[in-house]
Scaffold this motif. Structure first.
Motif, PDB file in Angstrom:
ATOM      1  N   UNK A  54       0.820  -1.218   0.000  1.00  0.00           N
ATOM      2  CA  UNK A  54       0.000   0.000   0.000  1.00  0.00           C
ATOM      3  C   UNK A  54       0.848   1.258   0.000  1.00  0.00           C
ATOM      4  N   UNK A  55       2.056   1.201   0.503  1.00  0.00           N
ATOM      5  CA  UNK A  55       2.936   2.371   0.487  1.00  0.00           C
ATOM      6  C   UNK A  55       3.294   2.748  -0.949  1.00  0.00           C
ATOM      7  N   UNK A  56       3.454   1.768  -1.794  1.00  0.00           N
ATOM      8  CA  UNK A  56       3.887   2.011  -3.162  1.00  0.00           C
ATOM      9  C   UNK A  56       2.736   2.061  -4.167  1.00  0.00           C
ATOM     10  N   UNK A  57       1.516   2.179  -3.722  1.00  0.00           N
ATOM     11  CA  UNK A  57       0.379   2.224  -4.628  1.00  0.00           C
ATOM     12  C   UNK A  57       0.278   3.605  -5.253  1.00  0.00           C
ATOM     13  N   UNK A  58       0.674   3.713  -6.494  1.00  0.00           N
ATOM     14  CA  UNK A  58       0.757   5.010  -7.168  1.00  0.00           C
ATOM     15  C   UNK A  58      -0.552   5.383  -7.864  1.00  0.00           C
ATOM     16  N   UNK A  59      -1.112   4.483  -8.645  1.00  0.00           N
ATOM     17  CA  UNK A  59      -2.282   4.830  -9.440  1.00  0.00           C
ATOM     18  C   UNK A  59      -3.500   5.136  -8.579  1.00  0.00           C
ATOM     19  N   UNK A  60      -3.670   4.400  -7.489  1.00  0.00           N
ATOM     20  CA  UNK A  60      -4.786   4.657  -6.587  1.00  0.00           C
ATOM     21  C   UNK A  60      -4.705   6.074  -6.023  1.00  0.00           C
ATOM     22  N   UNK A  61      -3.536   6.481  -5.621  1.00  0.00           N
ATOM     23  CA  UNK A  61      -3.358   7.821  -5.063  1.00  0.00           C
ATOM     24  C   UNK A  61      -3.460   8.894  -6.137  1.00  0.00           C
ATOM     25  N   UNK A  62      -3.045   8.586  -7.344  1.00  0.00           N
ATOM     26  CA  UNK A  62      -3.078   9.575  -8.421  1.00  0.00           C
ATOM     27  C   UNK A  62      -4.502   9.921  -8.821  1.00  0.00           C
ATOM     28  N   UNK A  63      -5.359   8.926  -8.943  1.00  0.00           N
ATOM     29  CA  UNK A  63      -6.706   9.172  -9.440  1.00  0.00           C
ATOM     30  C   UNK A  63      -7.730   9.462  -8.347  1.00  0.00           C
ATOM     31  N   UNK A  64      -7.570   8.883  -7.174  1.00  0.00           N
ATOM     32  CA  UNK A  64      -8.602   9.014  -6.152  1.00  0.00           C
ATOM     33  C   UNK A  64      -8.281  10.026  -5.061  1.00  0.00           C
ATOM     34  N   UNK A  65      -7.031  10.402  -4.891  1.00  0.00           N
ATOM     35  CA  UNK A  65      -6.681  11.384  -3.867  1.00  0.00           C
ATOM     36  C   UNK A  65      -6.863  12.786  -4.433  1.00  0.00           C
ATOM     37  N   UNK A  66      -7.307  13.685  -3.593  1.00  0.00           N
ATOM     38  CA  UNK A  66      -7.449  15.070  -4.015  1.00  0.00           C
ATOM     39  C   UNK A  66      -6.107  15.782  -4.022  1.00  0.00           C
ATOM     40  N   UNK A  67      -6.110  17.031  -4.404  1.00  0.00           N
ATOM     41  CA  UNK A  67      -4.863  17.794  -4.446  1.00  0.00           C
ATOM     42  C   UNK A  67      -4.320  18.078  -3.053  1.00  0.00           C
ATOM     43  N   UNK A  68      -5.173  18.046  -2.047  1.00  0.00           N
ATOM     44  CA  UNK A  68      -4.735  18.337  -0.681  1.00  0.00           C
ATOM     45  C   UNK A  68      -4.078  17.143  -0.004  1.00  0.00           C
ATOM     46  N   UNK A  69      -4.342  15.936  -0.478  1.00  0.00           N
ATOM     47  CA  UNK A  69      -3.884  14.733   0.222  1.00  0.00           C
ATOM     48  C   UNK A  69      -3.111  13.809  -0.707  1.00  0.00           C
ATOM     49  N   UNK A  70      -2.142  14.330  -1.418  1.00  0.00           N
ATOM     50  CA  UNK A  70      -1.358  13.485  -2.311  1.00  0.00           C
ATOM     51  C   UNK A  70      -0.098  12.996  -1.606  1.00  0.00           C
ATOM     52  N   UNK A  71       0.204  11.712  -1.726  1.00  0.00           N
ATOM     53  CA  UNK A  71       1.434  11.188  -1.112  1.00  0.00           C
ATOM     54  C   UNK A  71       2.665  11.596  -1.923  1.00  0.00           C
ATOM     55  N   UNK A  72       3.829  11.254  -1.422  1.00  0.00           N
ATOM     56  CA  UNK A  72       5.076  11.623  -2.084  1.00  0.00           C
ATOM     57  C   UNK A  72       5.216  11.003  -3.463  1.00  0.00           C
ATOM     58  N   UNK A  73       4.687   9.804  -3.660  1.00  0.00           N
ATOM     59  CA  UNK A  73       4.815   9.169  -4.964  1.00  0.00           C
ATOM     60  C   UNK A  73       4.135   9.977  -6.057  1.00  0.00           C
ATOM     61  N   UNK A  74       3.026  10.599  -5.739  1.00  0.00           N
ATOM     62  CA  UNK A  74       2.341  11.451  -6.711  1.00  0.00           C
ATOM     63  C   UNK A  74       3.027  12.808  -6.791  1.00  0.00           C
ATOM     64  N   UNK A  75       3.573  13.283  -5.682  1.00  0.00           N
ATOM     65  CA  UNK A  75       4.243  14.577  -5.669  1.00  0.00           C
ATOM     66  C   UNK A  75       5.503  14.611  -6.517  1.00  0.00           C
ATOM     67  N   UNK A  76       6.119  13.472  -6.738  1.00  0.00           N
ATOM     68  CA  UNK A  76       7.321  13.421  -7.574  1.00  0.00           C
ATOM     69  C   UNK A  76       7.007  13.870  -8.990  1.00  0.00           C
ATOM     70  N   UNK A  77       5.826  13.537  -9.484  1.00  0.00           N
ATOM     71  CA  UNK A  77       5.493  13.865 -10.870  1.00  0.00           C
ATOM     72  C   UNK A  77       5.360  15.365 -11.100  1.00  0.00           C
ATOM     73  N   UNK A  78       5.237  16.155 -10.059  1.00  0.00           N
ATOM     74  CA  UNK A  78       5.161  17.608 -10.232  1.00  0.00           C
ATOM     75  C   UNK A  78       6.488  18.192 -10.697  1.00  0.00           C
ATOM     76  N   UNK A  79       7.581  17.493 -10.463  1.00  0.00           N
ATOM     77  CA  UNK A  79       8.893  17.996 -10.820  1.00  0.00           C
ATOM     78  C   UNK A  79       9.360  17.536 -12.205  1.00  0.00           C
ATOM     79  N   UNK A  80       8.483  16.874 -12.948  1.00  0.00           N
ATOM     80  CA  UNK A  80       8.870  16.440 -14.286  1.00  0.00           C
ATOM     81  C   UNK A  80       8.933  17.603 -15.267  1.00  0.00           C
ATOM     82  N   UNK A  81       8.115  18.630 -15.061  1.00  0.00           N
ATOM     83  CA  UNK A  81       8.153  19.801 -15.931  1.00  0.00           C
ATOM     84  C   UNK A  81       7.536  19.517 -17.283  1.00  0.00           C
ATOM     85  N   UNK A  82       7.515  20.505 -18.117  1.00  0.00           N
ATOM     86  CA  UNK A  82       6.982  20.351 -19.463  1.00  0.00           C
ATOM     87  C   UNK A  82       8.099  20.061 -20.446  1.00  0.00           C
ATOM     88  N   UNK A  83       7.772  20.173 -21.721  1.00  0.00           N
ATOM     89  CA  UNK A  83       8.755  19.914 -22.771  1.00  0.00           C
ATOM     90  C   UNK A  83       9.850  20.973 -22.771  1.00  0.00           C
TER      91      UNK A  83
END
Length: 105
Positions: free
Chosen positions: A34-63
């Motif tokens: 459950x610690x490593x469940x990425x897709x569940x947190x990505x689609x079902x968690x709101x913007x206020x309650x995102x775990x670190x696994x989802x927060x990593x994707x914010x640093x990918x940036x654009x093209x």
């Protein structure tokens, strides 16, 4: 029940010691999965309650911006380190729980 043992004492003194290693191993494996469940947190968690696994994707940036690989690596260590430390400390419970039902001899 034979010697005046209540149902609670029967569970506590007979049943629980038999299944204790299996329950502990199951709890450890459920935590790790459950610690490593990425897709569940990505689609079902709101913007206020995102775990670190989802927060990593914010640093990918654009093209144009490019990915910030140093920050992504630091967050990856933060995500992976607790699970590795927990698995190393609980290794004996995992092994004993997985081999509790094995046939001996």
């Amino acid at each position: 029940m034979v010697d005046g043992c209540s149902p609670w004492n029967l569970f506590w003194n007979v049943s629980l010691p038999v299944v204790r290693s299996g329950v502990v191993a199951l709890a450890i494996l459920v935590f790790i999965i459950s610690w490593n469940e990425y897709l569940f947190a990505l689609f079902l968690a709101g913007n206020d309650a995102q775990p670190l696994t989802v927060g990593i994707t914010r640093f990918l940036g654009g093209a144009e911006a490019g990915a910030e690989y140093g920050i992504i690596a630091a967050y990856a260590v933060l995500v992976i380190a607790p699970v590795i430390l927990f698995a190393l400390t609980a290794n004996r419970f995992i092994v004993s729980g997985m081999t509790a039902g094995a046939v001996k001899g």
